[in-house]
Structure formats: structure tokens, C-alpha cells
Design an enzyme around this catalytic site. Sequence first.
Site, mmCIF file in Angstrom:
data_model
loop_
_atom_site.group_PDB
_atom_site.id
_atom_site.type_symbol
_atom_site.label_atom_id
_atom_site.label_comp_id
_atom_site.label_asym_id
_atom_site.label_seq_id
_atom_site.Cartn_x
_atom_site.Cartn_y
_atom_site.Cartn_z
ATOM 1 N N TYR A 110 0.772 -1.242 0.000
ATOM 2 C CA TYR A 110 0.000 0.000 0.000
ATOM 3 C C TYR A 110 0.808 1.299 0.000
ATOM 4 O O TYR A 110 0.234 2.372 -0.205
ATOM 5 C CB TYR A 110 -0.970 -0.003 1.195
ATOM 6 C CG TYR A 110 -2.071 -1.028 1.017
ATOM 7 C CD1 TYR A 110 -3.139 -0.787 0.172
ATOM 8 C CD2 TYR A 110 -2.018 -2.256 1.672
ATOM 9 C CE1 TYR A 110 -4.130 -1.731 -0.011
ATOM 10 C CE2 TYR A 110 -3.009 -3.204 1.500
ATOM 11 C CZ TYR A 110 -4.071 -2.936 0.651
ATOM 12 O OH TYR A 110 -5.053 -3.873 0.459
ATOM 13 N N PHE B 1 -10.010 -4.479 11.305
ATOM 14 C CA PHE B 1 -11.081 -4.748 10.338
ATOM 15 C C PHE B 1 -10.472 -5.147 9.010
ATOM 16 O O PHE B 1 -9.270 -5.019 8.837
ATOM 17 C CB PHE B 1 -11.989 -3.518 10.162
ATOM 18 C CG PHE B 1 -11.253 -2.224 9.933
ATOM 19 C CD1 PHE B 1 -10.807 -1.873 8.665
ATOM 20 C CD2 PHE B 1 -10.977 -1.371 10.999
ATOM 21 C CE1 PHE B 1 -10.113 -0.678 8.458
ATOM 22 C CE2 PHE B 1 -10.284 -0.176 10.797
ATOM 23 C CZ PHE B 1 -9.865 0.166 9.524
HETATM 24 C C1 LIG Z 1 -2.671 -7.721 -3.146
HETATM 25 C C2 LIG Z 1 -3.594 -7.764 -4.350
HETATM 26 C C3 LIG Z 1 -4.909 -7.105 -4.004
HETATM 27 C C4 LIG Z 1 -2.897 -7.017 -5.495
HETATM 28 O O1 LIG Z 1 -3.783 -6.942 -6.605
HETATM 29 P P1 LIG Z 1 -3.232 -6.752 -8.090
HETATM 30 O O2 LIG Z 1 -4.404 -6.472 -8.961
HETATM 31 O O3 LIG Z 1 -2.338 -7.868 -8.442
HETATM 32 O O4 LIG Z 1 -2.356 -5.433 -7.952
HETATM 33 P P2 LIG Z 1 -1.922 -4.492 -9.174
HETATM 34 O O5 LIG Z 1 -1.671 -5.331 -10.383
HETATM 35 O O6 LIG Z 1 -2.883 -3.372 -9.328
HETATM 36 O O7 LIG Z 1 -0.558 -3.959 -8.621
HETATM 37 C C5 LIG Z 1 -0.355 -2.645 -8.238
HETATM 38 C C6 LIG Z 1 1.054 -2.514 -7.749
HETATM 39 O O8 LIG Z 1 1.181 -3.224 -6.504
HETATM 40 C C7 LIG Z 1 2.210 -4.196 -6.609
HETATM 41 N N1 LIG Z 1 1.772 -5.335 -5.818
HETATM 42 C C8 LIG Z 1 0.641 -6.020 -5.972
HETATM 43 N N2 LIG Z 1 0.554 -6.976 -5.037
HETATM 44 C C9 LIG Z 1 1.648 -6.884 -4.278
HETATM 45 C C10 LIG Z 1 2.126 -7.610 -3.178
HETATM 46 N N3 LIG Z 1 1.430 -8.620 -2.656
HETATM 47 N N4 LIG Z 1 3.301 -7.226 -2.628
HETATM 48 C C11 LIG Z 1 4.004 -6.214 -3.162
HETATM 49 N N5 LIG Z 1 3.589 -5.498 -4.236
HETATM 50 C C12 LIG Z 1 2.433 -5.837 -4.771
HETATM 51 C C13 LIG Z 1 2.340 -4.494 -8.067
HETATM 52 O O9 LIG Z 1 3.602 -5.003 -8.371
HETATM 53 C C14 LIG Z 1 2.091 -3.129 -8.670
HETATM 54 O O10 LIG Z 1 3.260 -2.358 -8.530
HETATM 55 P P3 LIG Z 1 3.587 -1.125 -9.491
HETATM 56 O O11 LIG Z 1 2.395 -0.237 -9.459
HETATM 57 O O12 LIG Z 1 4.793 -0.521 -8.874
HETATM 58 O O13 LIG Z 1 3.800 -1.728 -10.853
HETATM 59 C C15 LIG Z 1 -3.846 -9.223 -4.806
HETATM 60 O O14 LIG Z 1 -2.614 -9.845 -5.084
HETATM 61 C C16 LIG Z 1 -4.618 -10.050 -3.794
HETATM 62 O O15 LIG Z 1 -5.829 -10.112 -3.859
HETATM 63 N N6 LIG Z 1 -3.891 -10.687 -2.850
HETATM 64 C C17 LIG Z 1 -4.506 -11.565 -1.852
HETATM 65 C C18 LIG Z 1 -5.468 -10.834 -0.926
HETATM 66 C C19 LIG Z 1 -4.798 -9.694 -0.215
HETATM 67 O O16 LIG Z 1 -3.678 -9.783 0.274
HETATM 68 N N7 LIG Z 1 -5.540 -8.572 -0.140
HETATM 69 C C20 LIG Z 1 -5.107 -7.369 0.533
HETATM 70 C C21 LIG Z 1 -5.801 -7.341 1.838
HETATM 71 S S1 LIG Z 1 -5.202 -5.997 2.836
#
Ligand SMILES: CC(C)(COP(=O)(O)OP(=O)(O)OC[C@H]1O[C@@H](n2cnc3c(N)ncnc32)[C@H](O)[C@@H]1OP(=O)(O)O)[C@@H](O)C(=O)NCCC(=O)NCCS
Length: 400
Positions: free
Chosen positions: A123, A400
Site C-alpha cells: 500500500y 477490520f
Molecule cells: C494484493 C492484491 C490485491 C494485489 O492486486 P493486483 O491487482 O495484483 O495489484 P496491481 O496489479 O494493481 O498492482 C499494483 C502494484 O502493486 C504491486 N503489488 C501487488 N501486489 C503486491 C504484493 N502482494 N506485494 C508487493 N507489491 C504488490 C504491483 O507489483 C504493482 O506495482 P507497481 O504499481 O509498482 O507496478 C492481490 O494480489 C490479492 O488479492 N492478494 C490476496 C489478498 C490480499 O492480500 N488482499 C489485501 C488485503 S489488505
Amino acid sequence: MSDFEIRTLRTDEHRAASDLFRDTVHFHPATDAEWEHSGRAFQPGGAIGAFDPELIGTARFFDAELTVPGGARVPMAGVTGVGVRADRTRRGVLRALMTAQLEDFSTRGVVCANLLASEAGIYGRFGYGLATRNRTYRVDRTRARLRPDAPTGGEIELLDADRAWEVLPGVYDRIGRRPGMMSRPEVVWRLYEAQSRRRSQPMKAVVHHGPDGPDGFATYFVEGLEAYPWTKELEVPDLFAATPAAFAGLWRFLLGVDLVDRIVAEERPLDEPIELLLEDHRRLIENRIGDEHWIRLVDVPKALAAREYGPGEPVVVEVADVMLPGNSGTYRITPDGAERADGPAALRLDVTTLAMLYLGTWKASALAGVGRIEVRDAAAPAAADALFGTRSVPWCGSHF
Ligand SMILES: CC(C)(COP(=O)(O)OP(=O)(O)OC[C@H]1O[C@@H](n2cnc3c(N)ncnc32)[C@H](O)[C@@H]1OP(=O)(O)O)[C@@H](O)C(=O)NCCC(=O)NCCS
């Protein structure tokens, strides 16, 4: 150009969003019986989805108020339920959800958005900085004793779960708030209720009644450890005390619960005086520090103006915010407040680092020392330490 659409979910789409989110964190979908309760944890109009044309990603928020240093309360959005379907990750869906959500927050007057992050690497790029920390500690109940001079007085009332959900919101609202604490809207209590109903053991709660009425509460579950079912752990997910006597009274009760070997107090403030309350502080057999809330200053001018500052030389800081560029600019921070200013900045930082400074968890000098703040005037980090420092350790206490 994205090949998916982002829009607000209708109430009848909340369950699909819940199933999707739960799948992304490797949980079963809610059963019909569970959904009856967990569906109430969705604020109407608060969930968004990404469609391609199926639902492939989701995030939601609820409205609350955040207490900032000095005691003012600002409009806050609690962000939760963020997930992207495993076969659609890493193609910008989260970025699109975060962008839409932040734009929406800024039009609806949110000053600060808060979340708990599943992973620390996600984030920061969206302007969220780690702003509060907590500790989870384990107490050896069989040998722990309160000091004989620990505060006494007050009465403990034991409640079953149904009664607890009626009573606890009112008790919570009576507890004074330290920086980082938030109001708990109905959806948050419904979330806790839904979570507790999924547990295999019943939730119990106790309220501490002091001279002026209810002044503390704790919720707890007692479970056997999987590997050693005869070893029982009492887990405390929620404990708030308005006075030292309420804190001691709640702990006196918890240490007296029968058939319990250990007590796990989860996500507690870093400065909670449990060691000082015990005759032998080494009965604290584990003490783990973790991340708590990540905050995103959605309206930097309002956020900076809302908090109080310590005594110190004024400092001019330059803030950069790529996603919400209206926040970018120069601000003068003084013991009397903060406002936009012209002129050269002594410190330059991005909005993520400002979030880390904002509640007082991290020092400007430490952030400068690791390269997160660019220093243009060598005296400025120490001045900013004094201005942003807080008397009590910031902590939220609401997960949450
Ligand atoms: C985390 C999650 C929401 C990311 O979704 P995503 O659609 O793959 O993310 P995006 O493709 O929009 O990536 C946006 C940026 O975040 C980065 N990113 C995404 N997931 C990441 C992770 N787990 N750790 C580090 N960086 C991450 C991407 O590399 C990208 O970086 P950039 O903008 O510098 O190129 C997804 O992997 C997921 O659902 N994970 C499991 C559930 C979870 O952890 N949810 C969060 C709850 S707080």
C-alpha cells in the site's frame, strides 16, 4: 488502458464480493447462516468492484471518525475487503480500485483512510504509510500474579455474546480516545459479531464497572491448542480500559479464569503497562510487535490543521502526492498549527512518509536518517521531532 470496469456494487452484489475477497485470502465462502451476519458488515454503497465482465476484484470502506493528536476527530474511511481474483492479479486491478476509491474519498470529504495490510509491500505506493504499531503478548496464567499494590475497586460483570453485542458499543463510546483510535460504527460491531460466530468456542465478555459506571471491557474465547488440546489458551481480541483500576480489574478477572494455561492479548498498545502490573514480568512469555494501521492522508491541509503540535521551532515541509496532486505543496508547521505556505522547504517528503509521521509513531529524524525525508536544513529534523511528537503512543485497537 484497462480492460475492466470499476463501479459501486449494489447491495445484492455484496455477497459475491465477500466470496471473492474470502477466496483471495484462502477462506471458504460464507455459508447462508454466516452471511446473515457478515452481510451486515457491509456499508451500503461502500463496496466497489472491478468487472471484466465478471467480478474480478473488490474493495470496500465504512465511514468512521479518527482521533488525531490533540483529540480532534476527523472523517475517516476504514478500508477493508480488498482482493483481486488469483487469475487476474498483477495487471493493474488493485491500482484501479485504489485510484477510484481515493477519488471517491476526496469528493466525500474523507480526511484520512485507514487499513490493515495483509502484506507490507502493497500500500505504500498508494500513499498509505504505517502509522500505528501494536504488540501481541502471551501470559503464563498458571504462574502470573498481579502485584499486591495493583489498583483495586470496581465490579466485573460477565456477559454472554448476545448481551455483549448490545452492551459493548456503549461502553466503547465512553472510553477516552488516544491518537489513532476510531469510532466504531455499527458495521464494525457486526463484523466482530460475524467473526465471533464463526469460532468453534463461544465468545464471552466482561464489563468493568467503576465509580462512574462502565469504564472497561474485554472479550475472550477459550480454546485448546490443536497439538495439545489439554492446554487451554484464553484469547483476548478486544480490551479497553478508561482507568488504571479498570485495566487492573479486567486483568485480575482474566488471570482468575479457571482451566486456562495461557492468556494471549492480541494487538495491544505498545505502552500498555502489563509488565508493571505483574509480580514477575517474565510471566510475559512472548511479546511480538506488529504493524497496525496504515493511514492515507486524503486531505493533507485538513489533516495537518486538525492535529496539535508540540513545542518546537517552526518547520516548512514540502509534500509530494502523485495520486492526489491537490495535496502537493508546501506547509508551515508551528506549535500553533499548520497551513499552506510559500518559500523554501526545510524538509521534503512524500505523502506516504507524511502518514508515518502524522500520528507520532515515527520520528522525523529517524525517517530522515533512512533516506525517507530529504533534509535541506540540518536543524529541521529535530524541530520536526518536537512538533510531531505525541504524549501517548498512538494506537487504534480496532481490527477490520
Ligand atoms: C494484493 C492484491 C490485491 C494485489 O492486486 P493486483 O491487482 O495484483 O495489484 P496491481 O496489479 O494493481 O498492482 C499494483 C502494484 O502493486 C504491486 N503489488 C501487488 N501486489 C503486491 C504484493 N502482494 N506485494 C508487493 N507489491 C504488490 C504491483 O507489483 C504493482 O506495482 P507497481 O504499481 O509498482 O507496478 C492481490 O494480489 C490479492 O488479492 N492478494 C490476496 C489478498 C490480499 O492480500 N488482499 C489485501 C488485503 S489488505
